[in-house]
Write an enzyme that holds these catalytic residues in place. Structure first.
Site, mmCIF file in Angstrom:
data_model
loop_
_atom_site.group_PDB
_atom_site.id
_atom_site.type_symbol
_atom_site.label_atom_id
_atom_site.label_comp_id
_atom_site.label_asym_id
_atom_site.label_seq_id
_atom_site.Cartn_x
_atom_site.Cartn_y
_atom_site.Cartn_z
ATOM 1 N N LYS A 202 0.855 -1.182 0.000
ATOM 2 C CA LYS A 202 0.000 0.000 0.000
ATOM 3 C C LYS A 202 0.892 1.234 0.000
ATOM 4 O O LYS A 202 1.684 1.436 0.923
ATOM 5 C CB LYS A 202 -0.891 -0.015 1.240
ATOM 6 C CG LYS A 202 -1.733 1.242 1.348
ATOM 7 C CD LYS A 202 -2.767 1.122 2.430
ATOM 8 C CE LYS A 202 -3.551 2.399 2.547
ATOM 9 N NZ LYS A 202 -4.542 2.334 3.612
ATOM 10 N N ARG A 212 -10.832 9.561 1.217
ATOM 11 C CA ARG A 212 -10.719 10.199 2.535
ATOM 12 C C ARG A 212 -11.833 11.206 2.754
ATOM 13 O O ARG A 212 -12.261 11.433 3.880
ATOM 14 C CB ARG A 212 -9.336 10.841 2.696
ATOM 15 C CG ARG A 212 -8.265 9.772 2.837
ATOM 16 C CD ARG A 212 -6.864 10.311 3.034
ATOM 17 N NE ARG A 212 -5.905 9.206 2.952
ATOM 18 C CZ ARG A 212 -4.602 9.364 2.780
ATOM 19 N NH1 ARG A 212 -4.085 10.570 2.702
ATOM 20 N NH2 ARG A 212 -3.817 8.306 2.702
ATOM 21 N N LYS A 226 1.519 9.393 7.366
ATOM 22 C CA LYS A 226 1.195 8.185 6.574
ATOM 23 C C LYS A 226 2.453 7.670 5.874
ATOM 24 O O LYS A 226 2.614 6.467 5.669
ATOM 25 C CB LYS A 226 0.081 8.473 5.566
ATOM 26 C CG LYS A 226 -1.262 8.776 6.261
ATOM 27 C CD LYS A 226 -2.407 7.887 5.804
ATOM 28 C CE LYS A 226 -3.641 8.129 6.666
ATOM 29 N NZ LYS A 226 -4.738 7.190 6.509
ATOM 30 N N GLU A 242 7.669 -6.553 1.264
ATOM 31 C CA GLU A 242 6.443 -6.501 2.089
ATOM 32 C C GLU A 242 5.519 -7.674 1.753
ATOM 33 O O GLU A 242 4.931 -8.291 2.641
ATOM 34 C CB GLU A 242 5.667 -5.193 1.819
ATOM 35 C CG GLU A 242 6.238 -3.947 2.460
ATOM 36 C CD GLU A 242 5.857 -3.805 3.930
ATOM 37 O OE1 GLU A 242 5.215 -4.715 4.486
ATOM 38 O OE2 GLU A 242 6.230 -2.781 4.520
ATOM 39 N N LYS A 257 -1.978 -1.465 -4.035
ATOM 40 C CA LYS A 257 -2.857 -0.298 -4.015
ATOM 41 C C LYS A 257 -2.074 0.992 -3.986
ATOM 42 O O LYS A 257 -1.183 1.097 -3.166
ATOM 43 C CB LYS A 257 -3.723 -0.416 -2.758
ATOM 44 C CG LYS A 257 -4.610 0.751 -2.491
ATOM 45 C CD LYS A 257 -5.496 0.436 -1.338
ATOM 46 C CE LYS A 257 -5.968 1.733 -0.748
ATOM 47 N NZ LYS A 257 -6.158 1.675 0.649
HETATM 48 C C1 PBG Z 1 -7.620 3.076 4.899
HETATM 49 C C2 PBG Z 1 -7.896 2.838 3.480
HETATM 50 C C3 PBG Z 1 -7.674 3.763 2.447
HETATM 51 C C4 PBG Z 1 -8.195 3.196 1.296
HETATM 52 C C5 PBG Z 1 -8.676 1.923 1.618
HETATM 53 N N1 PBG Z 1 -8.467 1.711 2.991
HETATM 54 C C6 PBG Z 1 -7.144 5.149 2.433
HETATM 55 C C7 PBG Z 1 -6.070 5.642 3.270
HETATM 56 O O1 PBG Z 1 -5.096 4.949 3.570
HETATM 57 O O2 PBG Z 1 -6.211 6.809 3.633
HETATM 58 C C8 PBG Z 1 -8.198 3.895 -0.033
HETATM 59 C C9 PBG Z 1 -9.178 3.459 -1.009
HETATM 60 C C10 PBG Z 1 -9.457 4.420 -2.083
HETATM 61 O O3 PBG Z 1 -8.842 5.504 -2.213
HETATM 62 O O4 PBG Z 1 -10.328 4.097 -2.894
HETATM 63 N N2 PBG Z 1 -7.004 2.280 5.733
#
Ligand code: PBG
Length: 336
Positions: A202, A212, A226, A242, A257
């Site tokens: 991620k 968000r 983050k 990872e 992601k």
């Molecule tokens: C949070 C999470 C995020 C997404 C999925 N789970 C965003 C973040 O880390 O702020 C993002 C999904 C998207 O942007 O469609 N744990």
């Protein structure tokens, strides 16, 4: 590679592309409704303001509209959904305490979904960001997101989700060692068959912006922290590390992601590992296509398809996509 001694004009690559049947026959990759995961948002609020500008056609559901939407998705062949909550800001605190409530909106939804549509796979995010007032995925201690204390809470959150009936836990927090700890606590508590789908790779991405907003976790300054747990967009070896780490710790499936800017990671992961890999076409990827289409600058359906087939071609087994219903209907009607 066999050396072609003839070349042009004996070989004309355009022959295979001339007619529709032949283009179809020679397709190397396909989208299949079976590989689609539909992300859905639920709100524990009064449901005024269920829509946000940055995610056209996506809304925060009530429990009843969630059931309706999930049912429609299931009926057109989508096998699983991923749930994300919007929590009223007044109910958030710095520890994200509501994540550990058996009666929070997500746990309520999981129970209802399992009662009403038992065969629909329910994937739940494991992380604290929708529940904390600072928007971080874990606990802040001495100005840092504390790895080990966060893991303890995530294990509790996971047990509660498992108990509610969720099929797949998807830790999206990027703490070190969380897959191992969650797997161990599942084994200990008789949830041996719960699947762990890890957000292993991620990235600290700018493409999460609309998510968000709809989840309400967009806090100024949250991006810097983050970066202390999500991957840097300049790195690829680290993502593979990872992923291998999570496989060793007990992950059943892994997620890369965002997807579109990280197709190389999907490709490498497919070639260098042997777990099922999923790409997450994130909110920013969705909204880029939607907003350009709204302006008439590109064709929404075709751009969505092209973007998703690239995730398949890179090597993903399937994908999370806000376009899942649209694509499922297109597939059903033989439009793609
Ligand atoms: C949070 C999470 C995020 C997404 C999925 N789970 C965003 C973040 O880390 O702020 C993002 C999904 C998207 O942007 O469609 N744990």
């Amino acid at each position: 590679m066999i050396k072609n001694n003839f070349g042009f004009p004996f070989t004309r690559l355009r022959r295979n592309r001339l007619k529709t049947f032949s283009r179809n026959l020679n397709s190397e990759n396909f989208l299949n409704v079976k590989n689609l995961i539909l992300p859905l948002f639920v709100s524990d609020d009064d449901l005024s303001g269920t829509e946000v500008n940055s995610m056209p056609d996506i809304k925060r559901h009530s429990i009843s509209s969630l059931l309706k939407e999930a049912n429609e998705a299931f009926k057109i062949g989508i096998p699983s959904i991923a749930l994300f909550p919007y929590i009223n800001p007044d109910k958030k605190d710095e520890h994200g305490s509501l994540a550990l409530s058996k009666n929070n909106i997500i746990n309520k939804c999981v129970k209802q979904l399992k009662q009403n549509i038992p065969d629909l796979g329910v994937i739940c995010d494991v992380a604290l960001d929708p529940y904390t007032n600072h928007g971080q995925d874990g606990l802040i201690i001495n100005g840092q997101v504390d790895n080990d204390q966060t893991i303890k809470i995530l294990c509790e959150q996971s047990l509660i989700l498992a108990d509610a009936g969720c099929d797949v836990l998807a830790p999206s927090d990027m703490m070190d060692g969380r897959i191992k700890s969650i797997r161990e606590s599942m084994e200990k508590n008789n949830f041996k068959n719960i699947q762990l789908m890890s957000y292993s790779a991620k990235y600290a991405s700018n493409f999460y912006g609309p998510f968000r907003e709809i989840v309400g976790s967009n806090k100024s300054n949250s991006n810097n922290l983050k970066q202390t747990y999500q991957l840097s967009s300049s790195n690829s070896d680290e993502a593979i590390r990872e992923i291998n780490y999570d496989i060793d710790e007990g992950a059943d499936m892994i997620i890369v992601k965002p997807a579109l800017s990280y197709l190389d990671i999907i490709y490498r992961a497919r070639n260098e590992t042997n777990v099922p890999i999923y790409g997450f076409q994130v909110s920013g990827e969705y909204s880029m296509i939607k907003s350009a289409a709204e302006k008439g600058w590109l064709n929404e359906d075709k751009a969505a398809y092209e973007s998703l087939i690239s995730i398949k071609r890179a090597g993903a087994y399937g994908m999370f996509t806000y376009f899942a219903k649209k694509i499922a209907l297109m597939l059903k009607n033989f439009e793609i």
